[in-house]
Design an enzyme around this catalytic site. Sequence first.
Site, short mmCIF file in Angstrom:
data_model
loop_
_atom_site.label_atom_id
_atom_site.label_comp_id
_atom_site.label_asym_id
_atom_site.label_seq_id
_atom_site.Cartn_x
_atom_site.Cartn_y
_atom_site.Cartn_z
N TYR A 196 0.86 -1.19 0.00
CA TYR A 196 0.00 0.00 0.00
C TYR A 196 0.89 1.23 0.00
O TYR A 196 1.81 1.34 0.82
CB TYR A 196 -0.93 0.01 1.23
CG TYR A 196 -1.68 1.32 1.35
CD1 TYR A 196 -2.71 1.62 0.47
CD2 TYR A 196 -1.31 2.26 2.29
CE1 TYR A 196 -3.37 2.83 0.55
CE2 TYR A 196 -1.97 3.47 2.38
CZ TYR A 196 -3.00 3.76 1.51
OH TYR A 196 -3.64 4.96 1.57
N SER A 197 0.66 2.13 -0.91
CA SER A 197 1.34 3.42 -1.00
C SER A 197 2.86 3.25 -1.14
O SER A 197 3.31 2.60 -2.08
CB SER A 197 0.96 4.30 0.19
OG SER A 197 1.31 5.64 -0.04
#
Length: 176
Positions: free
Chosen positions: A52-53
Amino acid sequence: GLRGISYDASVTIGLATLSACLRGDPCTVTDPPYASSGARALTDSSYTVFTYSQSGAIASLQKSDLIAHPPSGTVSFVLVSNPNRPNGGLPGRFAGAHIPILDVTFTGATVTNSPQPNPLTTVDAVHQYDPIADFPTNPLNLLADINALFGFAYEHPEGHSGTPLLQGQYQDSTYY
């Protein structure tokens, strides 16, 4: 944050840890019930790397390394809000740029050319208007930039629900 280690330093540490885990070297592992971590080698032959990210930048660099130096097992990737998303993420749009005050290097788009017959299959999902992974095509468009600022607050944090829309597939990657 601005007081912690820099983005580039964090990516370097994360890449070393992920690479060690995928290659069977001792790495930091947190087992259930997720109360403590320790160093040990993983012995699996199949891995799914979920990011994520910022960790998408780490996985993108790792994927390039795995193409150059194939793993002994199977590795696949699930990238959510990937900053290195081709044609959308900031590091993809501005490859080679460096912001010295923040120590952020834009490393380019996640590669999609893993070899057959054992591709490094990748699922790349992003919320529309998330400026980390879906940055405006024209940064000189003030309205698009303002929309991206709101997108950072409302679209980048996870927690949304709904059915993802398939955008398409290119080589080893599927985009939602």
